[in-house]
Design an enzyme around this catalytic site. Structure first.
Site, PDB file in Angstrom:
ATOM      1  N   ASP A   7       0.866  -1.167   0.000  1.00  0.00           N
ATOM      2  CA  ASP A   7       0.000   0.000   0.000  1.00  0.00           C
ATOM      3  C   ASP A   7       0.913   1.230   0.000  1.00  0.00           C
ATOM      4  O   ASP A   7       2.103   1.129   0.317  1.00  0.00           O
ATOM      5  CB  ASP A   7      -0.889  -0.039   1.243  1.00  0.00           C
ATOM      6  CG  ASP A   7      -1.689   1.230   1.433  1.00  0.00           C
ATOM      7  OD1 ASP A   7      -2.394   1.637   0.496  1.00  0.00           O
ATOM      8  OD2 ASP A   7      -1.585   1.829   2.523  1.00  0.00           O
ATOM      9  N   ASP A   9      -0.156   5.169   0.911  1.00  0.00           N
ATOM     10  CA  ASP A   9      -0.411   6.126   1.993  1.00  0.00           C
ATOM     11  C   ASP A   9      -0.497   5.402   3.332  1.00  0.00           C
ATOM     12  O   ASP A   9      -1.341   4.522   3.519  1.00  0.00           O
ATOM     13  CB  ASP A   9      -1.716   6.885   1.738  1.00  0.00           C
ATOM     14  CG  ASP A   9      -1.676   7.706   0.466  1.00  0.00           C
ATOM     15  OD1 ASP A   9      -1.340   8.888   0.546  1.00  0.00           O
ATOM     16  OD2 ASP A   9      -1.974   7.143  -0.610  1.00  0.00           O
ATOM     17  N   ASP A 169      -1.639  -1.059   5.864  1.00  0.00           N
ATOM     18  CA  ASP A 169      -1.802  -0.470   7.197  1.00  0.00           C
ATOM     19  C   ASP A 169      -3.246  -0.449   7.667  1.00  0.00           C
ATOM     20  O   ASP A 169      -3.538   0.075   8.742  1.00  0.00           O
ATOM     21  CB  ASP A 169      -1.269   0.966   7.197  1.00  0.00           C
ATOM     22  CG  ASP A 169      -2.152   1.916   6.383  1.00  0.00           C
ATOM     23  OD1 ASP A 169      -2.398   1.612   5.196  1.00  0.00           O
ATOM     24  OD2 ASP A 169      -2.579   2.948   6.917  1.00  0.00           O
TER      25      ASP A 169
END
Length: 236
Positions: A7, A9, A169
């Site tokens: 991922d 961001d 995240d």
């Protein structure tokens, strides 16, 4: 060769400062109060349009789709020009990317950010050279948690889905990987709305090589996130 898909961001780069600054600039232009940093940070992850929509709902505003599209265009125009004013890679990121690449892993990015913005950010931060493919929300016409964006990103990188690992995240990343039947490692320093423990979150990039090794030595998990045990707090 293993394909490691990240991922963007909240996983590779702490983009919150520039995203939130842009959000509040858009809100100021609409005569709306700024969104508190910690509140806005939890709104990151579904793409900029979704972040604007969530912030408006938090302010008790429900705007028509055309108005939301207009604000989104203003957001993108400003953000594209200020995408790396204060955004920085998370601690130890580049060392880990170098280690993984040196071990023969193929690296890719799967994000709900627009692809051209993702490329611009990674290029400015001198990180794009590590990645064989970048899949954004506009690349394939689908976005996370649809597993197809992950599968297609892996294939664009020249990898195979059964030999891939996802690192993210958020619960969105975990759900995406589970739906694609790809093992997933969660980090605890990103923008998740749920407690890191709920994601079996690892704690820092220095632990990722060990977590990846752990995943590779276990039977392929079809329904669970895999990670090394947490060993500390969030980085600054």
């Amino acid at each position: 060769m293993r394909t490691i898909v990240f991922d963007l961001d909240g996983t590779l780069v702490d983009t919150a400062p520039d995203l939130i600054s842009t959000l509040n600039l858009v809100f100021a232009g609409e005569g709306l109060p700024p969104v508190a940093y910690d509140d806005a940070r939890r709104m990151i992850g579904g793409g900029a349009r979704h972040m604007i929509e969530r912030a408006l709902i938090a302010e008790g505003r429900n705007v028509p789709s055309a108005e939301l599209d207009r604000m989104f265009r203003i957001f993108i125009d400003h953000y594209g020009a200020h995408i790396a004013d204060r955004s920085r890679p998370f601690p130890h990121l580049e060392n880990v990317l170098q280690q993984l690449a040196g071990e023969g892993c193929r690296l890719a990015v799967c994000t709900n950010k627009l692809e051209w913005l993702s490329r611009r950010l990674l290029e400015i931060l001198n990180l794009s050279r590590y990645f064989a493919a970048i899949g954004g929300r506009d690349t394939f016409g689908v976005q996370k948690p649809d597993p197809q964006i992950l599968r297609l990103t892996i294939r664009r990188a020249g990898g195979e889905v059964p030999r891939a690992i996802m690192i993210g995240d958020s619960m969105t990343d975990v759900r995406t990987a589970r739906a694609a039947n790809v093992p997933v490692i969660a980090v605890d320093f990103g923008y998740s709305e749920v407690a890191p423990e709920a994601l079996n979150a690892d704690s820092s990039f220095t632990e990722l090589p060990h977590a990846i090794t752990t995943v590779l030595t276990q039977p392929p998990p079809a329904t669970a996130a895999a990670a090394a045990p947490p060993v500390g707090g969030n980085p600054p």
